[in-house]
Design a protein around this motif. Structure first.
Motif, mmCIF file in Angstrom:
data_model
loop_
_atom_site.group_PDB
_atom_site.id
_atom_site.type_symbol
_atom_site.label_atom_id
_atom_site.label_comp_id
_atom_site.label_asym_id
_atom_site.label_seq_id
_atom_site.Cartn_x
_atom_site.Cartn_y
_atom_site.Cartn_z
ATOM 1 N N ALA A 77 -62.066 6.122 -61.454
ATOM 2 C CA ALA A 77 -63.263 5.351 -61.124
ATOM 3 C C ALA A 77 -63.374 4.069 -61.944
ATOM 4 O O ALA A 77 -63.836 3.043 -61.447
ATOM 5 N N VAL A 78 -62.944 4.128 -63.218
ATOM 6 C CA VAL A 78 -63.104 2.932 -64.042
ATOM 7 C C VAL A 78 -62.263 1.778 -63.487
ATOM 8 O O VAL A 78 -62.663 0.609 -63.545
ATOM 9 N N SER A 79 -61.116 2.091 -62.915
ATOM 10 C CA SER A 79 -60.292 1.053 -62.306
ATOM 11 C C SER A 79 -60.999 0.474 -61.085
ATOM 12 O O SER A 79 -61.009 -0.739 -60.873
ATOM 13 N N TRP A 80 -61.595 1.343 -60.283
ATOM 14 C CA TRP A 80 -62.324 0.857 -59.107
ATOM 15 C C TRP A 80 -63.452 -0.070 -59.532
ATOM 16 O O TRP A 80 -63.705 -1.095 -58.899
ATOM 17 N N GLN A 81 -64.109 0.308 -60.622
ATOM 18 C CA GLN A 81 -65.244 -0.471 -61.114
ATOM 19 C C GLN A 81 -64.815 -1.890 -61.499
ATOM 20 O O GLN A 81 -65.445 -2.873 -61.114
ATOM 21 N N LEU A 82 -63.722 -1.974 -62.245
ATOM 22 C CA LEU A 82 -63.248 -3.287 -62.699
ATOM 23 C C LEU A 82 -62.673 -4.091 -61.536
ATOM 24 O O LEU A 82 -62.963 -5.290 -61.387
ATOM 25 N N MET A 83 -61.882 -3.438 -60.704
ATOM 26 C CA MET A 83 -61.210 -4.166 -59.624
ATOM 27 C C MET A 83 -62.191 -4.621 -58.543
ATOM 28 O O MET A 83 -61.936 -5.592 -57.839
ATOM 29 N N SER A 84 -63.310 -3.907 -58.426
ATOM 30 C CA SER A 84 -64.264 -4.263 -57.373
ATOM 31 C C SER A 84 -64.949 -5.599 -57.655
ATOM 32 O O SER A 84 -65.604 -6.147 -56.775
ATOM 33 N N LEU A 85 -64.807 -6.122 -58.861
ATOM 34 C CA LEU A 85 -65.355 -7.458 -59.132
ATOM 35 C C LEU A 85 -64.511 -8.532 -58.447
ATOM 36 O O LEU A 85 -64.980 -9.632 -58.186
ATOM 37 N N VAL A 86 -63.272 -8.200 -58.167
ATOM 38 C CA VAL A 86 -62.329 -9.177 -57.601
ATOM 39 C C VAL A 86 -61.996 -8.860 -56.147
ATOM 40 O O VAL A 86 -61.819 -9.772 -55.336
ATOM 41 N N TYR A 87 -61.892 -7.564 -55.831
ATOM 42 C CA TYR A 87 -61.463 -7.170 -54.487
ATOM 43 C C TYR A 87 -62.653 -6.663 -53.673
ATOM 44 O O TYR A 87 -63.607 -6.098 -54.223
ATOM 45 N N THR A 137 -60.969 -11.429 -52.596
ATOM 46 C CA THR A 137 -62.020 -12.210 -51.946
ATOM 47 C C THR A 137 -63.350 -12.031 -52.654
ATOM 48 O O THR A 137 -64.366 -12.554 -52.207
ATOM 49 N N GLY A 138 -63.379 -11.280 -53.740
ATOM 50 C CA GLY A 138 -64.626 -10.862 -54.377
ATOM 51 C C GLY A 138 -65.370 -11.966 -55.107
ATOM 52 O O GLY A 138 -64.909 -13.110 -55.175
ATOM 53 N N PRO A 139 -66.510 -11.610 -55.675
ATOM 54 C CA PRO A 139 -67.397 -12.608 -56.284
ATOM 55 C C PRO A 139 -66.902 -13.197 -57.603
ATOM 56 O O PRO A 139 -67.383 -14.239 -58.028
ATOM 57 N N PHE A 140 -65.944 -12.522 -58.245
ATOM 58 C CA PHE A 140 -65.473 -12.993 -59.549
ATOM 59 C C PHE A 140 -63.951 -13.137 -59.561
ATOM 60 O O PHE A 140 -63.257 -12.526 -58.747
ATOM 61 N N VAL A 141 -63.466 -13.935 -60.487
ATOM 62 C CA VAL A 141 -62.027 -13.979 -60.769
ATOM 63 C C VAL A 141 -61.839 -13.610 -62.237
ATOM 64 O O VAL A 141 -62.672 -13.951 -63.079
ATOM 65 N N ASP A 142 -60.768 -12.884 -62.507
ATOM 66 C CA ASP A 142 -60.540 -12.529 -63.911
ATOM 67 C C ASP A 142 -59.796 -13.660 -64.595
ATOM 68 O O ASP A 142 -58.845 -14.220 -64.049
#
Lengths: 535, 322
Positions: free
Chosen positions: A71-81, A204-209
């Motif tokens: 889940a923690v990966s989903w949480q971080l990646m969902s900012l970008v994807y 396509t998400g709201p943020f870029v890392d």
């Protein structure tokens, strides 16, 4: 004399510190059904959110969302994807990258893509990216390949329309599409080799890392060209990885973090009354379960009557109340907060009574049963194991608890086939569809369970039935049948849901947090967050 | 000639020590229950994925082969690749070493600036009201209170009363000096308590031994000022034990930094290696422990070298003793 004064001062400082805390009202609290907190849209945009989490992504698959299984990966990646659909606070499917969709038949879905969506490199997202992403997912080895369902084909009808054909009806299909592993990837760049999704996140998400140092820090900045007007509201998000719970609590107290994920179920009491700090318990569909090894040395649990007796002795309400401080809820294999989930209080194990458990043990010829529960040391797992230990003592079973670090635990439980442990405690993500997690009860689909679990054809049949039964009046009875089948199989016994604690500074941030979450994404609403006190 | 011989034997001893350490840490890392595949690939991984990962990092070879490959790579300056991040371990260390070095330097700096004057003061005031008690209190508390206890207390108190200092909010030195110092003061203070106490005690004993020498009596008789006597005669002659304890304490502080970095969430080598142990990231663990051993051995040799410079009898005495 001076020394005496010094010692007195040493004793008084912590005392004064604890007495000084006073309860204060939360100035930005907004009550919205389905939400623990809803960001105040009247606050000005901008600023940087400082967030702390206990663990970083740790997958060997790197940053590839299709290989992310925690889940923690989903949480971080969902900012970008982003995904074609997303889930609302009541788990209803909502438009995501697909603006709308139709279901011409139970095995066919047609998605109409949202116009104006671009990847963060500026290229427009097209149907080809959707088709390529799904085919890549199906051809890969990620766990989501199983969860996304029986996708037979995916076709681009035109640059903005995609059709999925399933080989059989699959009710949680939209729920499965809503999680990060089903994200739309930049397939042109991946196929021409200019982007390695394991190392670079391009979505396509709201943020870029902009920065990542493993186990230390992530920095994300807002995309000015994001498709949703006005989102994200903040300029940047810094996510510090802080494994120590006291340090996260200290950061909240001294305002060096706006938000933090807390692990200790006593955190609401620990931080009660601390000025400016709010702690909210988010319900999740994740749940703890007890594994009884059917291949255990000595055949301790080979007899289903022994497993059933143990299941009967489980007092889920007590586990929830004592081990999770009342924040978890008793559950069956269909996570209790999901629509149509079964009522765990009506399951055969919950209504049988301890005399029946003792009778089953006697019929199986089992006397003086002793076994070891292997649990990892992260709270509240040890506390759950302790309540189980007390529950089983009521029917004359003696349990020893073995606490291991995560690595040792994983090695003992999954490191060999057949597995060598007696019983083990763990938790599953419960996802956002009531029949999804039940797939892990079929070891022919979930091969990682083969070491300790024997396939049960009847249970497998009910698992498949639960996946295909459409929404409607018949779905709840089918899910109850599923819960009953899992309850009687008792190789993996669902216990209680796993809460997530979110602590935040109500004087510095106005967050959006769902009351209940299916994919462990406590900060799903980060794009809506506003900072308090900005000019 | 004796000195050269002594140094050669010292070097051989150091190399042998490091070799034994390398064997031990390699064996220990592989004896840890639970493997990388279970921890990082997770329970959902297929046997093919596990096999591919093992092959990629050579984990499918015999332990002797793995050790041989690792040792030859290390001797060639390659500390290996992190199994988790896929990045070279040397590069990862390079990013984190400044934090650990800064923390250790702040700790040893505090030991010099506080411990030495405190030791001198308590030695000079020995037998007088207050002096002995202060020394015993500082020494007793500093040596006996474990760092994780003191650190936890500090985290608790300063989370309520921050006083401008931060817990868990590390910022790099080059990014923001003020923020960096605000985040480093507390961990450095906790780390330095033991070093201050040990330095003060050693300084006290060394100074008291010098103060009874006839040439000190002669200096007093010549009417030299106390500050001159302490600076010129006492500290110079007491410097070797102080230097030795500071050197060994520096090595100790590097070890203590593991706990402090973990507690205060500082992104240094210590916290990195602790997390690597949990993840079974063998290359990082092996390189981290080996690096610590190298630092310890080098610091000890440095201590001997400086002692020899300050007191030419030192090497001769070692030879005679050996």
């Amino acid at each position: 004399m001076r020394i005496r004064r010094f010692c007195t001062a040493l004793a008084v400082v912590p005392l004064v510190a604890s007495c000084a805390a006073q309860a204060v009202p939360e100035p930005t609290a907004t009550q919205v059904p389905g939400y623990l907190a809803a960001a105040d849209g009247a606050l000005p945009p901008g600023g940087t959110v400082e967030l702390q989490m206990p663990v970083d992504t740790g997958a060997a698959g790197g940053l590839d969302p299709q290989l992310a299984d925690v889940a923690v990966s989903w949480q971080l990646m969902s900012l970008v994807y982003e995904t074609l659909v997303t889930v609302g606070p009541d788990f209803e499917p909502l438009p995501g990258l697909a603006q709308r969709w139709e279901t011409p038949s139970p095995t066919e879905y047609v998605f109409h893509l949202r116009p104006g969506v671009t990847f963060s490199n500026g290229r427009a997202m097209t149907a080809a990216d959707v088709v390529g992403s799904v085919n890549r997912l199906l051809a890969g080895e990620g766990v989501w390949r199983t969860q996304i369902g029986p996708v037979e084909s995916v076709t681009a009808l035109d640059p903005a329309t995609v059709r999925f054909k399933l080989s059989a009806p699959y009710t949680p299909f939209l729920s499965a599409l809503a999680n990060t592993p089903a994200a739309v990837l930049p397939m042109t760049e991946i196929e021409n080799g200019s982007v390695d999704p394991a190392k670079t996140m391009l979505g396509t998400g709201p943020f870029v890392d902009t920065f990542h140092r493993q186990d230390v820090l992530w920095r994300f900045k807002r995309r000015p060209d994001y498709w949703a007007p006005g989102k994200p509201a903040v300029d940047a998000v810094n996510i510090s990885i802080v494994p120590q719970e006291p340090t996260r609590i200290a950061s909240l107290q001294n305002n060096s973090a706006n938000l933090a994920v807390l692990g200790n179920v006593d955190a609401p009491q620990v931080l009660a009354g601390v000025r400016g700090v709010t702690v909210r318990a988010q319900s999740t569909t994740d749940f703890y379960y007890l594994m009884l090894n059917s291949n255990a040395p000595g055949g301790k649990f080979a007899d289903p009557r022994v497993r059933t007796a143990i299941n009967i002795a489980m007092d889920r309400a007590q586990i929830a109340e004592v081990a999770t401080n009342g924040l978890g809820k008793p559950t069956g294999v269909t996570p209790v907060d999901l629509p149509d989930a079964c009522d765990p209080a009506t399951l055969p194990s919950a209504t049988a009574g301890l005399d029946r458990a003792r009778q089953l043990l006697a019929e199986a010829g089992v006397r003086d049963l002793k076994f070891v529960i292997t649990a990892y040391a992260t709270e509240p797992a040890p506390a759950v194991a302790q309540v189980i230990q007390q529950n089983l003592a009521r029917i004359g079973i003696e349990v020893t608890i073995e606490q291991l670090d995560e690595g040792s635990w994983a090695g003992k439980v999954y490191g060999s086939v057949p597995a060598g442990f007696d019983a083990a405690l763990s938790w599953f993500a419960g996802y956002a569809g009531a029949g999804m997690v039940a797939k892990w009860w079929n070891p022919e689909q979930a091969a990682f369970n083969l070491g300790f679990m024997k396939p049960n054809p009847e249970l497998n049949r009910v698992i498949d039935k639960a996946a295909t039964e459409p929404d409607g009046p018949n779905r709840a009875p089918v899910l109850r049948e599923l819960c009953t089948a899992v309850d009687e199989d008792a190789q993996m016994i669902p216990l209680v849901t796993r809460p997530v604690l979110v602590g935040y500074r109500n004087d510095s941030v106005s967050p959006t947090v769902y009351a209940t979450e299916g994919y462990g994404n406590a900060f799903r609403g980060l794009a809506d967050f506003r900072l308090v006190g900005r000019p | 000639m004796r000195l050269v011989s002594w140094w050669v034997r010292r070097l051989v001893s150091a190399v042998l020590t490091l070799f034994v350490v390398s064997v031990l840490i390699f064996a220990a890392s592989r004896l840890m229950p639970g493997g990388f595949a279970e921890v990082v690939l997770g329970p959902f991984a297929t046997p093919d994925q596990r096999a591919a990962m093992a092959e990629k990092y050579g984990l499918d070879q015999s332990l002797f082969s793995q050790y041989g490959l690792w040792l030859s790579a290390v001797l060639g300056g390659d500390l290996g690749t992190s199994l988790l991040s896929g990045e070279p371990v040397a590069g990862e260390f390079g990013l984190r070493i400044p934090v650990t070095v800064e923390l250790t330097l702040l700790g040893i700096g505090a030991a010099v600036l506080i411990g030495v004057p405190l030791g001198v003061y308590t030695a000079v005031r020995a037998g007088q009201r207050g002096g002995g008690a202060l020394g015993r209190l500082a020494g007793g508390l500093g040596v006996s209170v474990p760092e994780f206890v003191l650190g936890s207390l500090v985290v608790f108190v300063f989370s309520r009363y921050a006083l401008g200092l931060t817990v868990g909010g590390y910022r790099p030195l080059g990014e923001d000096l003020g923020a960096n110092l605000r985040s480093m003061v507390l961990p450095a203070a906790v780390l330095s308590v033991f070093a201050i106490a040990v330095t003060a005690r050693t300084t006290r004993d060394a100074v008291m031994n010098v103060l009874v020498e006839p040439y000190i009596t002669a200096s007093v008789a010549r009417g030299e000022t106390p500050l001159f006597i302490i600076g010129r005669h006492v500290l110079r002659n007491a410097s070797i034990p102080i230097l030795v304890v500071l050197t060994s304490t520096t090595a100790y502080l590097l070890g203590g930094a593991v706990i402090i970095e973990h507690l205060f969430n500082l992104p240094g080598i210590g916290s990195y290696v602790v997390q690597a142990v949990g993840r079974r990231d063998y290359a990082v663990v092996q390189a981290g422990v080996l690096l610590a051993a190298v630092v310890f051995v080098v610091l000890n040799m440095l201590s001997d070298a400086v002692s020899g410079v300050l007191d030419p009898r030192f090497g001769t005495q070692r030879k005679a003793a050996g």
